[in-house]
Scaffold this motif. Structure first.
Motif, short mmCIF file in Angstrom:
data_model
loop_
_atom_site.label_atom_id
_atom_site.label_comp_id
_atom_site.label_asym_id
_atom_site.label_seq_id
_atom_site.Cartn_x
_atom_site.Cartn_y
_atom_site.Cartn_z
N GLY A 68 0.81 -1.21 0.00
CA GLY A 68 0.00 0.00 0.00
C GLY A 68 0.85 1.26 0.00
O GLY A 68 0.58 2.21 -0.75
N THR A 69 1.88 1.26 0.84
CA THR A 69 2.79 2.41 0.87
C THR A 69 3.53 2.57 -0.44
O THR A 69 3.69 3.69 -0.94
N LEU A 70 3.96 1.45 -1.01
CA LEU A 70 4.69 1.50 -2.28
C LEU A 70 3.81 2.06 -3.39
O LEU A 70 4.24 2.91 -4.18
N LEU A 71 2.58 1.60 -3.46
CA LEU A 71 1.67 2.07 -4.49
C LEU A 71 1.36 3.55 -4.30
O LEU A 71 1.40 4.34 -5.26
N GLY A 72 1.05 3.94 -3.06
CA GLY A 72 0.75 5.35 -2.82
C GLY A 72 1.93 6.26 -3.07
O GLY A 72 1.78 7.34 -3.65
N ALA A 73 3.13 5.83 -2.66
CA ALA A 73 4.32 6.66 -2.85
C ALA A 73 4.67 6.81 -4.33
O ALA A 73 5.21 7.84 -4.73
N SER A 74 4.37 5.80 -5.14
CA SER A 74 4.66 5.90 -6.59
C SER A 74 3.90 7.05 -7.21
O SER A 74 4.41 7.75 -8.10
N PHE A 75 2.66 7.28 -6.77
CA PHE A 75 1.88 8.41 -7.27
C PHE A 75 2.21 9.70 -6.51
O PHE A 75 2.12 10.79 -7.08
N GLN A 76 2.59 9.57 -5.23
CA GLN A 76 2.89 10.75 -4.43
C GLN A 76 4.14 11.47 -4.94
O GLN A 76 4.30 12.67 -4.72
N VAL A 77 5.01 10.75 -5.63
CA VAL A 77 6.20 11.37 -6.21
C VAL A 77 5.80 12.53 -7.12
O VAL A 77 6.46 13.57 -7.16
N LEU A 78 4.70 12.34 -7.86
CA LEU A 78 4.24 13.39 -8.77
C LEU A 78 3.79 14.63 -7.99
O LEU A 78 4.08 15.76 -8.39
N ARG A 79 3.09 14.42 -6.89
CA ARG A 79 2.54 15.54 -6.13
C ARG A 79 3.61 16.25 -5.29
O ARG A 79 3.53 17.46 -5.07
N ARG A 80 4.60 15.50 -4.82
CA ARG A 80 5.60 16.08 -3.94
C ARG A 80 6.53 17.05 -4.66
O ARG A 80 6.92 18.07 -4.11
N ASN A 81 6.91 16.71 -5.88
CA ASN A 81 7.83 17.57 -6.63
C ASN A 81 7.39 17.58 -8.10
O ASN A 81 8.06 17.02 -8.97
N PRO A 82 6.23 18.19 -8.40
CA PRO A 82 5.65 18.07 -9.75
C PRO A 82 6.50 18.68 -10.86
O PRO A 82 6.53 18.15 -11.97
N LYS A 83 7.19 19.78 -10.57
CA LYS A 83 7.99 20.41 -11.62
C LYS A 83 9.12 19.50 -12.08
O LYS A 83 9.41 19.41 -13.27
N ALA A 84 9.75 18.82 -11.13
CA ALA A 84 10.88 17.96 -11.48
C ALA A 84 10.43 16.62 -12.05
O ALA A 84 11.07 16.09 -12.95
N THR A 85 9.33 16.06 -11.54
CA THR A 85 8.89 14.72 -11.96
C THR A 85 7.97 14.79 -13.18
O THR A 85 8.31 14.31 -14.25
#
Length: 394
Positions: A68-85
């Motif tokens: 669950g954490t892995l799946l959520g973090a995979s999408f959270q990468v986009l929200r945490r640093n959207p300009k870079a990702t």
């Protein structure tokens, strides 16, 4: 150690990750400050010991990662640093799609015009040459696609690694750092592509040879070889995909060569093959389903809209150009999100494997604590290598 300014002077100090809380005396009436056991603060009346939750300096808690954490973090990468990702994914996908459309489109237009204007006695030769030119024109976009995809993968691996430590790098810093490991990653991507192409070519060659023999037996044999050969190729590809899934992370974060990365990836995934394969396939399936949910209705609506706007086909070329442009506008962001999520999942699998097998979570916690105190600490992702070998030291 720096104390919490909001904590009362006589309040107990919470333990750090990996440390037990101090026991509380039996005659103390206050509840245990770090939680209680089922059935009461102390089992069998004995003083209990609490366990501090793992620190979370950034993207994920510093502990082995659940699905669950892995799946959520995979999408959270986009929200945490959207300009870079998302920005990196958008640039890469736009470059790939636009270059492909321009180069292949121009060559195709030239080939069709050449075939139409060729004399009848030279029609076959001109057609064959035009088809060859069209096939060769696809090599340039494919090569650029491999390079761009490798760059994006390196960028996302770096972003996940630094985000786990609570760091946030800008797009330019990520690209400059990723560029230093680009060519080993490109070589690995090329090797995978060539291996898959050889496998498909071998099976296709056997099928064509059997069918060309003629007769019912040759046709049946060709069909059977195609079916079972395709299944075997899919099984081998899935096995190699899981066993070498963390090679990009090893190339970028541990700065290993391609061969050393393959050997180390094989070792890290030992004992976790089915878990790794299951996570990769499930995330891939989720991404594909979401992609189809977005793109399929849009494609249907554009087809219906084109029929309503130009029912008689009077503006066929113009309609085709408009539909192509709209398709790219939709497809590029969707492809960017999919590429970022899948690359982030692979990086998180690497972190999870090292946490489970090598205690990387403790190393990362020490790094975060030392960095917060202003200490000069080495990169926690690097692994010492044996002198003269380039392989991690045993």
């Amino acid at each position: 150690m720096v104390t919490d300014p909001w904590q009362a002077p006589d309040a107990p100090v919470a333990p750090r990750y990996g440390e037990f809380a101090p026991p509380v005396s039996p005659d103390q009436s206050a509840p245990h400050p770090y939680g209680s056991y089922p059935g009461g603060p102390y089992p069998d009346g004995a003083p209990g010991q609490g366990w501090a939750p793992p620190p979370k300096p950034g993207l994920i808690p510093l502990r082995p990662i659940g699905f669950g954490t892995l799946l959520g973090a995979s999408f959270q990468v986009l929200r945490r640093n959207p300009k870079a990702t998302f920005g990196s994914g958008l640039i890469v996908q736009a470059a790939i799609r636009l270059i492909t459309v321009v180069i292949v489109g121009l060559v195709t237009f030239w080939a069709i015009d050449r075939i139409d204007s060729a004399p009848l006695d030279q029609k076959d030769a001109v057609t064959a040459g035009s088809l060859l030119a069209g096939a060769l024109s696809a090599i340039i976009p494919i090569a650029l696609s491999l390079i761009a995809s490798a760059l994006l993968q390196a960028v996302i691996v770096l972003e996940v690694a630094r985000a786990t430590l609570g760091e946030k790098l800008r797009l330019g810093a990520l690209w400059r750092t990723a560029a230093t490991r680009l060519w080993p990653l490109v070589l690995w991507t090329v090797l995978l592509t060539v291996a898959l192409f050889i496998g498909v070519a071998v099976i296709a060659g056997i099928v064509v040879a059997l069918i060309s023999v003629g007769g019912t037996a040759g046709f049946v044999a060709g069909v059977l070889v195609g079916i079972f050969g395709g299944l075997l190729l899919a099984a081998v590809s899935a096995f190699l995909y899981a066993k070498t899934s963390v090679v990009p992370s090893l190339i970028v974060l541990e700065k290993l060569g391609v061969r050393a990365s393959v050997v180390r990836s094989w070792s890290l995934t030992r004992g976790y093959f089915w878990r790794t394969l299951g996570v990769l396939l499930l995330i891939g399936l989720i991404v594909q389903v979401i992609t189809q949910i977005i793109t399929t209705p849009v494609s249907l609506l554009m087809g219906i809209g084109a029929s309503l706007i130009d029912p008689n086909g009077a503006f066929t070329d113009e309609t085709t150009y408009i539909i192509t442009a709209l398709s790219l506008i939709i497809a590029i962001p969707v492809a960017a999100v999919a590429a970022v999520v899948q690359s982030a999942a692979i990086a998180l699998i690497y972190l999870d494997l090292r946490m489970r097998k090598e205690g990387l979570d403790l190393e990362l916690a020490r790094y975060v604590e030392s960095a917060a105190q202003g200490g000069d600490v080495p990169d926690p992702y690097l692994v010492p290598t044996a002198p003269g070998t380039g392989y991690p030291a045993a």
